[in-house]
Design a protein around this motif. Structure first.
Motif, PDB file in Angstrom:
ATOM      1  N   THR A  60     -11.869  -0.050  -2.407  1.00 19.22           N
ATOM      2  CA  THR A  60     -11.800   0.530  -1.064  1.00 19.22           C
ATOM      3  C   THR A  60     -10.396   1.002  -0.702  1.00 19.22           C
ATOM      4  OG1 THR A  60     -11.357  -1.601   0.011  1.00 19.22           O
ATOM      5  CG2 THR A  60     -13.675  -0.961  -0.293  1.00 19.22           C
ATOM      6  N   GLN A  92     -11.374   6.878   2.131  1.00 17.64           N
ATOM      7  CA  GLN A  92     -10.585   6.082   1.190  1.00 17.64           C
ATOM      8  C   GLN A  92     -11.469   5.516   0.084  1.00 17.64           C
ATOM      9  OE1 GLN A  92      -7.369   6.039   1.326  1.00 17.64           O
ATOM     10  NE2 GLN A  92      -6.460   4.028   1.012  1.00 17.64           N
ATOM     11  N   GLN A 150      -1.386   4.939  -6.317  1.00 19.15           N
ATOM     12  CA  GLN A 150      -0.774   4.794  -4.993  1.00 19.15           C
ATOM     13  C   GLN A 150       0.643   5.372  -4.984  1.00 19.15           C
ATOM     14  OE1 GLN A 150      -2.281   1.359  -2.172  1.00 19.15           O
ATOM     15  NE2 GLN A 150      -0.858   0.605  -3.670  1.00 19.15           N
ATOM     16  N   LEU A 179      -4.816   0.474   5.918  1.00 16.88           N
ATOM     17  CA  LEU A 179      -4.900   1.445   4.833  1.00 16.88           C
ATOM     18  C   LEU A 179      -3.782   2.453   4.953  1.00 16.88           C
ATOM     19  CD1 LEU A 179      -6.067   4.537   5.667  1.00 16.88           C
ATOM     20  CD2 LEU A 179      -8.155   3.267   6.028  1.00 16.88           C
ATOM     21  N   LEU A 239     -11.621   5.127   6.561  1.00 14.76           N
ATOM     22  CA  LEU A 239     -12.024   4.075   5.619  1.00 14.76           C
ATOM     23  C   LEU A 239     -13.057   4.598   4.628  1.00 14.76           C
ATOM     24  CD1 LEU A 239     -12.278   1.136   8.176  1.00 14.76           C
ATOM     25  CD2 LEU A 239     -10.638   1.270   6.287  1.00 14.76           C
ATOM     26  N   THR A 285      -6.986  -5.473   8.799  1.00  8.64           N
ATOM     27  CA  THR A 285      -7.234  -4.510   7.721  1.00  8.64           C
ATOM     28  C   THR A 285      -6.282  -3.333   7.908  1.00  8.64           C
ATOM     29  OG1 THR A 285      -9.584  -5.106   7.614  1.00  8.64           O
ATOM     30  CG2 THR A 285      -8.935  -3.011   6.613  1.00  8.64           C
ATOM     31  N   SER A 304      -3.737   6.285   3.763  1.00  6.37           N
ATOM     32  CA  SER A 304      -4.755   7.223   3.290  1.00  6.37           C
ATOM     33  C   SER A 304      -4.346   7.949   2.019  1.00  6.37           C
ATOM     34  CB  SER A 304      -5.063   8.242   4.383  1.00  6.37           C
ATOM     35  OG  SER A 304      -5.940   9.234   3.895  1.00  6.37           O
ATOM     36  N   THR A 357      -7.926  -0.812   0.442  1.00  6.39           N
ATOM     37  CA  THR A 357      -7.489  -1.458   1.684  1.00  6.39           C
ATOM     38  C   THR A 357      -6.884  -2.832   1.397  1.00  6.39           C
ATOM     39  OG1 THR A 357      -9.707  -2.385   2.036  1.00  6.39           O
ATOM     40  CG2 THR A 357      -9.196  -0.284   3.119  1.00  6.39           C
ATOM     41  N   LEU A 411       0.853  -1.187   0.000  1.00 10.04           N
ATOM     42  CA  LEU A 411       0.000   0.000   0.000  1.00 10.04           C
ATOM     43  C   LEU A 411       0.891   1.241   0.000  1.00 10.04           C
ATOM     44  CD1 LEU A 411      -2.793  -0.790   2.637  1.00 10.04           C
ATOM     45  CD2 LEU A 411      -3.008  -0.826   0.156  1.00 10.04           C
TER      46      LEU A 411
END
Length: 771
Positions: A119, A293, A327, A143, A290, A141, A145, A121, A35
């Motif tokens: 999502t 995101q 990303q 993430l 979340l 989970t 941001s 994630t 990520l």
């Protein structure tokens, strides 16, 4: 050379899914499940600790360390910089009844991990079977941001399946990480703190003094006890969580990281800035993060999606590419660049190459012009370093580095750092392409022309005049094809330099005409004289471009046609990769090429060459290209598609979108091929979409692979978002921007495209494409 897929991931159009934990593939998956958000990135390593083969990687764009290089001659670099492995902000350890969770030793079942494109994630779940027959389901989970660059989040759910009891969970921030490439850690602690429920620590790199404020705020309704713990390079908590049979216990952790590379910033100011950011970003809670995101990615897919009907694997693959490109970079932090592995691993040391302007920039120009401008901002910001580098090699102007993280040269291989001159021409091309498509003349006048002038000065002082030809060129160079060392008059280098001189002169005259006062100030500041401009015109007009006029084939460099020929298909597959199995000097003895030089400039300036010129050069160079670079196949596929070689085009394309997902090169474990991912996008849009963006009009000549029923893509052109849908017998193009229209050349005819769209019949030659 056959490249064989290692297929183990499930096919899903909107996610990457792995079922079952395979220790042998774990590092590959850690790269794939990375990520990032341009500011920071984290590999998909198990946050709960793993004693097996793993690269626990946490990286920050532009945060670097330095190592010294042994050098004995002027012009060779004496130190290099690299992206340093940073804080493990996901640090977690889980213990139940004295048993510690570790995927290498614990008994688990029903393992599944998922990277969700909609999502944003990454999640994992599995059942942990404890000694004594107890079982607990764990769900993780995380993430990074996309809307708040400093923010990361983590959620852990624990569901006891056949018992009630307690779990001990240790969480914190760990600066004791090892930078694997160097075999040691590079961090020291400048201080720790605990205020307003936020635990924080400031680390400093050992050699460069880069600082990182890392903080977190944790919450769990199931918590019954908490104890603070600290070590030299660690701050955290030991939590006791209450577990009730079949009930979910939730642990949330919000993390805020802030980097500071300005050595003049005092420690108190850094604490204040970091704490203020932590308060701001942790206050809304993880659920809000979340939701934000999800909303962000919804907007992205509305304007950047590519759909493929009839090819599930490549549908998944191209969305993975788009997901990773956003990303890696989206322009929220001007002055950052794109490392060859993005923020997914330590290979290539986090350094940016010429790939940024040549391969990555087109994606951002046509999807996110703000990000495209931000990439060019990096080159302007690092202009002083390029000026110094030119002086180091006895030249004037700006010599942009072949590999960099902060503007300084960080390639310790002399033959690359000193002989590969084409980065400056890539910067000039990227600037030309950006201004041409986006129309940002303000950036050109404020920063671009200054860069062009200094780039031109370098190429005017690095070249020489040939004794026999009386032409100008570059001697002792290496082109993009890195299998040809210390050559003279590399065709790619010379042609791109010629184009750079011409664009510089054109831009200077345009700025003089349109922004006279600003130009006069710039000319005085840079001491630009008319005779210097006249010299550049003379150099461009007399640039040597090696070419056999009878055949129409451009010679890659002087003497290339006379090099010993090697049938690349005779090389045993066990010899690949050649860098690992051939002596270094052996690579340079033949007319075998690593990646295309001539075909590359025919792609960049596509509309300036006839179809026949492209055909004869493709047919000459394609059998000589070994594709040791992951960037190479896409350029071949794009040109093959244009030439009607549809079988070859699809063959080259086959592994473009899934290079990392199926680990074709057997090195995904080191990190993703980020710039090759950008080339995969070009493969679809410029290849099968037939887009050309270097001529007077934006061109579309789409073709449809036989196995596809249809495909569609989006581009942003002149501020207008367009959707292009390619079917077997017709192409549909329409504007998604209210009240806006643009002019396009589709199959040779000009069309004005607005919200009502146009429908064009596909020429018969572009229909039944084999694959």
């Amino acid at each position: 050379m056959p490249k064989i897929a290692d297929k183990y991931l499930k096919i899903d159009p909107w996610a990457i899914v792995e079922e079952g934990f395979d220790p042998q593939r774990n590092r590959v998956s850690e790269s794939i499940f990375s990520l990032g958000n341009e500011y920071m990135g984290v590999r998909g390593y198990p946050e709960e600790g793993y004693s097996g083969d793993s690269l626990k990687g946490s990286y920050f764009n532009g945060l670097f360390e330095q190592m010294e290089v042994s050098a004995h001659y002027k012009g060779i670099i004496r130190s290099l910089r690299f992206m340093v492995n940073a804080v493990d902000w996901l640090y977690t350890r889980i213990t139940i009844d004295g048993e510690i969770l570790d995927l290498a030793t614990s008994r688990i079942s029903d393992y599944r991990r998922r990277l969700d494109f909609r999502t944003g994630t990454y999640s994992r779940e599995f059942v942990w079977h404890l000694q004594g027959g107890r079982s607990i389901k764990l769900e993780f989970t995380r993430l990074v941001s996309m809307t708040a660059s400093n923010l990361g989040g983590q959620r852990i759910k624990l569901t006891p399946l056949n018992f009630s009891g307690t779990a001990q969970l240790r969480t914190g921030l760990d600066f004791s990480v090892i930078h694997e490439d160097q075999g040691r850690g590079f961090w020291k602690c400048l201080g720790k703190g605990n205020r307003d429920g936020i635990r924080a620590m400031i680390g400093e790199t050992a050699n460069t003094g880069n600082r990182l404020y890392a903080s977190y705020k944790a919450h769990s309704d199931a918590m019954t006890a908490s104890a603070d713990i600290e070590d030299e390079l660690f701050i955290g908590q030991d939590l006791t969580l209450r577990l009730e049979h079949r009930q979910v216990a939730v642990f949330d952790k919000l993390v805020v990281n802030y980097t500071e590379k300005n050595l003049q910033t005092d420690l108190d100011s850094l604490w204040t800035r970091g704490h203020d950011l932590a308060l701001k970003h942790t206050a809304p809670g993880l659920e809000t993060a979340l939701e934000d995101q999800h909303a962000y990615w919804k907007r992205i897919w509305e304007t950047s999606d590519i759909t493929i009907d009839g090819d599930e694997e490549n549908q998944q693959g191209i969305r993975f590419c788009i997901f990773q490109l956003y990303q890696t970079y989206h322009g929220d932090n001007p002055g950052f660049n794109i490392g060859a592995k993005g923020l997914t691993g330590e290979a290539y040391r986090g350094l940016a190459f010429w790939d940024t302007e040549s391969y990555c920039l087109p994606f951002y120009i046509f999807n996110n012009p703000k990000a495209a401008k931000s990439l060019l901002e990096f080159r302007y910001k690092s202009l002083p370093e390029a000026l110094q580098r030119a002086r180091d090699v006895d030249c004037e102007g700006a010599f942009y580095p072949i590999a960099t993280i902060d503007g300084t040269e960080s390639c310790d291989l002399w033959q690359h750092s000193n002989l590969q001159l084409h980065v400056g021409t890539a910067v000039a091309y990227g600037l030309w392409h950006y201004v041409k498509i986006v129309g940002d003349k303000a950036f050109l006048y404020e920063k671009g022309v200054e860069m062009l002038i200094q780039i031109a000065r370098f190429y005017a002082t690095r070249g020489q005049w040939g004794q026999k030809t009386g032409q100008y060129g570059y001697y002792g160079v290496m082109g993009p094809d890195e299998f040809q060392l210390m050559v003279n008059n590399n065709a790619y280098t010379n042609l791109l330099a010629k184009k750079m001189f011409e664009y510089t002169l054109e831009s200077v005259e345009e700025m003089r005409r349109e922004a006279g006062a600003a130009f006069s100030e710039l000319a005085v500041r840079l001491e630009l004289k008319e005779d210097e401009l006249a010299q550049w015109k003379h150099l461009a007009e007399h640039m040597r471009i090696p070419k056999d006029e009878q055949s129409g084939i451009y010679e890659e460099h002087d003497g290339f046609f006379d090099m010993p020929h090697l049938d690349i298909h005779s090389i045993p597959v066990t010899d690949f990769p050649l860098y690992s199995n051939w002596s270094y000097d052996r690579l340079y003895r033949y007319d075998m090429i690593k990646q295309p030089d001539v075909l590359m400039f025919m792609f960049l300036y596509n509309q300036q060459f006839t179809l026949e010129e492209k055909r004869v050069n493709y047919e000459y160079y394609e059998p000589r290209c070994i594709h040791e670079s992951s960037l190479s196949p896409s350029i071949h596929s794009i040109l093959a598609s244009e030439l009607g070689k549809h079988q070859e085009a699809y063959n080259f394309f086959e592994f473009a979108t899934r290079l990392d997902l199926d680990n074709y090169n057997r090195n995904t474990r080191e990190g993703l091929h980020t710039t090759s991912i950008a080339a995969a996008w070009m493969n679809v849009v410029y290849g099968f979409g037939g887009m050309r963006s270097d001529g007077e009009d934006l061109v579309l000549n789409p073709s449809l692979p036989d196995r596809w029923k249809e495909f569609s893509f989006h581009i942003v052109y002149q501020g207008t978002t367009l959707k292009v849908t390619v079917e077997r017998t017709q192409v549909k193009v329409r504007s998604l921007s209210e009240g806006r229209s643009v002019r396009l050349r589709i199959y040779g005819e000009l069309h004005t495209v607005d919200e009502s769209g146009v429908v064009i019949e596909v020429p018969s030659a572009e229909r039944g494409i084999v694959s």
